[in-house]
Design a protein around this motif. Structure first.
Motif, mmCIF file in Angstrom:
data_model
loop_
_atom_site.group_PDB
_atom_site.id
_atom_site.type_symbol
_atom_site.label_atom_id
_atom_site.label_comp_id
_atom_site.label_asym_id
_atom_site.label_seq_id
_atom_site.Cartn_x
_atom_site.Cartn_y
_atom_site.Cartn_z
ATOM 1 N N VAL A 210 34.080 -51.096 22.144
ATOM 2 C CA VAL A 210 35.317 -51.584 22.763
ATOM 3 C C VAL A 210 35.614 -53.045 22.430
ATOM 4 N N PRO A 211 34.641 -53.972 22.539
ATOM 5 C CA PRO A 211 34.958 -55.387 22.289
ATOM 6 C C PRO A 211 35.585 -55.659 20.923
ATOM 7 N N SER A 212 35.209 -54.882 19.898
ATOM 8 C CA SER A 212 35.748 -55.129 18.553
ATOM 9 C C SER A 212 37.231 -54.792 18.461
ATOM 10 N N LEU A 213 37.719 -53.954 19.371
ATOM 11 C CA LEU A 213 39.124 -53.544 19.333
ATOM 12 C C LEU A 213 39.975 -54.204 20.418
ATOM 13 N N ILE A 214 39.331 -54.888 21.355
ATOM 14 C CA ILE A 214 40.058 -55.550 22.439
ATOM 15 C C ILE A 214 41.151 -56.496 21.931
ATOM 16 N N PRO A 215 40.902 -57.288 20.859
ATOM 17 C CA PRO A 215 41.972 -58.183 20.378
ATOM 18 C C PRO A 215 43.246 -57.435 19.962
ATOM 19 N N TYR A 216 43.119 -56.145 19.695
ATOM 20 C CA TYR A 216 44.262 -55.355 19.240
ATOM 21 C C TYR A 216 44.731 -54.381 20.323
ATOM 22 N N LYS A 219 48.515 -53.483 20.604
ATOM 23 C CA LYS A 219 49.031 -52.641 19.524
ATOM 24 C C LYS A 219 48.475 -51.223 19.601
ATOM 25 N N LEU A 220 47.188 -51.111 19.907
ATOM 26 C CA LEU A 220 46.560 -49.793 19.912
ATOM 27 C C LEU A 220 46.935 -48.967 21.142
ATOM 28 N N SER A 221 47.306 -49.624 22.227
ATOM 29 C CA SER A 221 47.705 -48.887 23.422
ATOM 30 C C SER A 221 49.189 -48.528 23.394
#
Length: 238
Positions: A210-216, A219-221
């Motif tokens: 999860v932490p690796s994708l939190i910055p995005y 956009k991802l949600s």
């Protein structure tokens, strides 16, 4: 089963233009038609299993034969296609068919995955959006250009609402991609035969990703698809 597009179509589009006779192309098991309050409900579906189920539900199933258009020309005031167009290589033929079957000022509703969202998905998760999953990719602009060619005019474009589920779908895709590579943690977890242990380990591993994708997250949600409403303004020849 339900999709966000179903409720939006019924609650918004059908209220402004009541449905009199509708055709759902790629109807699946008929989950959308189940929700529609209309006596004249028709379906086109590639799976014989689903066609049998649609008939059991009392829906009229149209055969894709040479007489399809002539038997039903200009007879529907709605044609819908939910998450179908991106799976069809000969999409021009299906749009011609939709035009011929719709009456004057009939409404075509199409939902497809958003091209930009699919490209971002692949970039951030590594999970490819390729054949046989999706044959084509669409933006509202590209879909409008194609529909204009086949006698339709854009009326409205609505994007899928954002949700936390969409974000965690991306986490799952990232893990699924890593599982295809030998020697990775994900690949080793999937080798575990005990289903309960495998699921538990995947849950913990997901939390680590999860932490690796939190910055995005934003956009991802965001909605990964859009709904396109068009009206027939011209007839095309077959």
């Amino acid at each position: 089963k339900s999709r966000w597009e179903y409720d939006l179509t019924i609650n918004e589009f059908f209220k402004s233009t009541p449905v009199l006779k509708i055709l759902d192309i790629g109807a699946g098991a008929g989950y959308f038609l189940d929700k529609v309050d209309c006596p004249l409900k028709f379906a086109m579906e590639g799976s014989e299993t689903n066609r049998a189920l649609l008939r059991e539900k009392g829906y009229h199933v149209l055969a894709e034969d040479n007489n399809l258009i002539e038997k039903n020309r200009d007879s529907f005031n709605y044609v819908t296609m939910y998450q179908v167009l991106e799976h069809i290589s000969d999409f021009e033929n299906i749009l011609v068919t939709a035009n011929c079957l719709l009456s004057a000022n009939g409404i075509l509703i199409i939902s497809v995955p958003d091209c930009d969202a699919m490209i971002l998905q692949e970039k951030l998760t590594g999970y490819p959006d390729i054949f046989p999953n999706h044959i084509s990719k669409w933006t509202p602009d590209s879909l409008e250009l194609v529909l204009n060619k086949f006698g339709f005019k854009k009326e409205q474009v609505i994007y899928e609402p954002s949700s936390i589920r969409k974000f965690f779908d991306s986490v799952h895709l990232k893990i699924s991609h890593k599982a295809t590579m030998n020697g990775t943690v994900a690949a080793n977890i999937y080798k575990i035969k005990n289903k309960k242990i495998r699921i538990l380990l995947l849950l913990f591993y997901s939390l680590l990703e999860v932490p690796s994708l939190i910055p995005y997250y934003k956009k991802l949600s965001g909605g990964g698809s859009f709904l396109f409403k068009a009206v027939k303004i011209n007839s095309v020849t077959t």
